[in-house]
Design an enzyme around this catalytic site. Structure first.
Site, PDB file in Angstrom:
ATOM      1  N   ASP A  48       0.680  -1.297  -0.127  1.00 52.29           N
ATOM      2  CA  ASP A  48       0.029   0.034   0.128  1.00 52.29           C
ATOM      3  C   ASP A  48       0.888   1.207  -0.001  1.00 52.29           C
ATOM      4  O   ASP A  48       0.521   2.263  -0.553  1.00 52.29           O
ATOM      5  CB  ASP A  48      -0.948  -0.014   1.136  1.00 52.29           C
ATOM      6  CG  ASP A  48      -2.168  -1.059   0.899  1.00 52.29           C
ATOM      7  OD1 ASP A  48      -2.198  -1.686   0.023  1.00 52.29           O
ATOM      8  OD2 ASP A  48      -2.676  -1.259   2.161  1.00 52.29           O
ATOM      9  N   TYR A 347      -9.970  -8.001  -4.627  1.00 52.89           N
ATOM     10  CA  TYR A 347     -10.948  -7.024  -4.771  1.00 52.89           C
ATOM     11  C   TYR A 347     -11.641  -6.881  -6.150  1.00 52.89           C
ATOM     12  O   TYR A 347     -10.948  -7.523  -6.915  1.00 52.89           O
ATOM     13  CB  TYR A 347     -10.111  -5.320  -4.550  1.00 52.89           C
ATOM     14  CG  TYR A 347      -9.754  -4.973  -3.312  1.00 52.89           C
ATOM     15  CD1 TYR A 347      -9.432  -6.120  -2.258  1.00 52.89           C
ATOM     16  CD2 TYR A 347      -9.746  -3.758  -2.940  1.00 52.89           C
ATOM     17  CE1 TYR A 347      -9.004  -5.774  -1.144  1.00 52.89           C
ATOM     18  CE2 TYR A 347      -9.310  -3.343  -1.508  1.00 52.89           C
ATOM     19  CZ  TYR A 347      -8.923  -4.342  -0.706  1.00 52.89           C
ATOM     20  OH  TYR A 347      -8.590  -3.838   0.602  1.00 52.89           O
ATOM     21  N   GLU A 366      -9.235  -8.203  -9.301  1.00 50.63           N
ATOM     22  CA  GLU A 366      -7.881  -8.648  -9.278  1.00 50.63           C
ATOM     23  C   GLU A 366      -7.901 -10.214  -9.219  1.00 50.63           C
ATOM     24  O   GLU A 366      -8.758 -10.851  -8.716  1.00 50.63           O
ATOM     25  CB  GLU A 366      -7.453  -8.396  -7.725  1.00 50.63           C
ATOM     26  CG  GLU A 366      -7.382  -6.676  -7.555  1.00 50.63           C
ATOM     27  CD  GLU A 366      -6.886  -6.321  -6.149  1.00 50.63           C
ATOM     28  OE1 GLU A 366      -6.815  -5.066  -6.000  1.00 50.63           O
ATOM     29  OE2 GLU A 366      -7.202  -7.057  -5.190  1.00 50.63           O
TER      30      GLU A 366
END
Length: 398
Positions: A48, A347, A366
């Site tokens: 992230d 996701y 994904e």
């Protein structure tokens, strides 16, 4: 192929190359142009903290297939010294304006450190387009205007990720969540006790001004979420929220005032959650009258159904399922999922091809061979295919 099976071939839109990784899909369908807009984060690694900026691809729907254009970098969705994350588009069909919401987070500051220290490093921003996503405005920073002093009680926050929704009233709704600081730990001034709460940002004037709703209340923990419009038996608007949680199940909640205040959230025992949770997507669509595909698109009844996409495995992010709920105002009415993608899946984001007959849904998700973040792919599937899989599942259960 979609023409015969009701499901298109899987098309990769964003692929991992070396360290470069694409994550956090968001999907928008523009019925006026029969066009999909697919958004994602570009990162220099899967982490992230290594997100850089947002990218987009434009897809022209031609019958039962989609022709995709090249990758574009959204150069105006940036803030110096910050990374751009969590794309969340919402379309104002009445004015033809796309708002792309996102957060900008101080470079190299992780979500975990913000939560532990109770120090927010995120800002709320958006860009907009009035020409179907071909050109975009400069970034608008809404942090002070919309969140104000409340941000001092937020360890961090984000929108979506995924899509927002325009209600029949015209209200624009952007799903969001925050890690609220409930108290600072005694003797540890640099550490705090926080819990995640979902909520919504919304606008009633076409995006000129934005407000924030109340946080979903404890004791359940709600974070990444999406919302969809429903209508009850009295033809009254109900806003539905489906949220990620670390409580073992997805969390659901209803709002009778368009997202300003939600009723008490509750666990959905038909939607199990991974131990560490995973984002999921939800959309509503007109219910079928006679079970025919055409009635899915042309139904005039106010009743709306839901579909939800999420990994079906309890152990790891794998086997992306599409769940159908024909009675969304009744607890635990979700049906057995149909597996859209077998193997690593993370996701996802759903979109309804509104105003078309037969009705199709788009899913941006994904996936990969070894890990779920190796690529972001797209598939179309028909309403008839969805109903057929659910009828088959019901027959097997009986």
């Amino acid at each position: 192929m979609a023409e015969t099976s009701g499901v298109s071939e899987k098309v990769t839109l964003f692929r991992q190359e070396g360290g470069l990784t694409y994550r956090i899909p968001a999907l928008l369908y523009l019925s006026s142009e029969s066009t999909f807009l697919a958004f994602a984060e570009e990162r220099i690694s899967p982490q992230d903290e290594h997100a850089k900026f947002l990218v987009m691809r434009r897809g022209q729907k031609e019958g039962l297939s989609v022709k995709w254009g090249p990758l574009q970098t959204l150069e105006t969705a940036v803030l110096p010294e910050y990374r751009t994350m969590s794309p969340c588009p919402v379309y104002d069909a009445k004015k033809g304006t796309i708002f792309l919401f996102f957060i900008c987070v101080e470079a190299n500051v992780s979500e975990w450190s913000q939560i532990n220290m109770g120090r927010n490093a995120a800002r709320l921003g958006y860009i907009f387009s009035k020409d179907g996503g071909r050109t975009w405005s400069p970034m608008t920073d809404l942090t002070e205007q919309v969140i104000g002093h409340d941000v001092n009680n937020w360890a961090t926050f984000a929108v979506g990720p995924g899509h927002g929704v325009q209600l029949s009233s015209g209200r624009l709704v952007v799903p969001a969540y925050t890690y609220y600081i409930h108290k600072h730990l005694v003797g540890h001034p640099t550490f705090s006790y926080t819990k995640p709460h979902s909520f919504a940002f919304y606008s009633d004037d076409g995006g000129k001004t934005w407000l924030k709703g109340h946080l979903l209340q404890q004791p359940l923990r709600t974070s990444e979420c999406q919302m969809a419009e429903l209508v009850d038996r009295n033809n009254s608007l109900v806003l539905y929220c489906n949220a990620r949680s670390s409580d073992g199940y997805r969390i659901e909640a209803f709002s009778r005032d368009g997202g300003h205040l939600f009723e008490a959230p509750f666990k959905c025992l038909k939607l199990q959650e991974l131990n560490d949770g995973c984002q999921g997507s939800v959309v509503s669509f007109p219910s079928p009258q006679l079970g025919s595909e055409s009635s899915l698109a042309s139904s005039k009844t106010p009743e709306l159904w839901l579909i939800f996409s999420h990994p079906t495995s309890r152990k790891t992010r794998a086997d992306l399922g599409i769940y159908l709920n024909p009675c969304p105002l009744k607890e635990n009415s979700w049906k057995t999922p149909w597996i859209l993608n077998t193997g690593p899946s993370g996701y996802s984001d759903l979109a309804v091809c509104t105003g078309e007959d037969p009705l199709f849904f788009g899913c941006l998700f994904e996936c990969g061979i070894s890990m779920y973040y190796e690529e972001i792919a797209f598939q179309l599937f028909s309403g008839a295919k969805l109903l057929k899989t659910q009828n088959t599942s019901s027959a097997e259960e009986n």
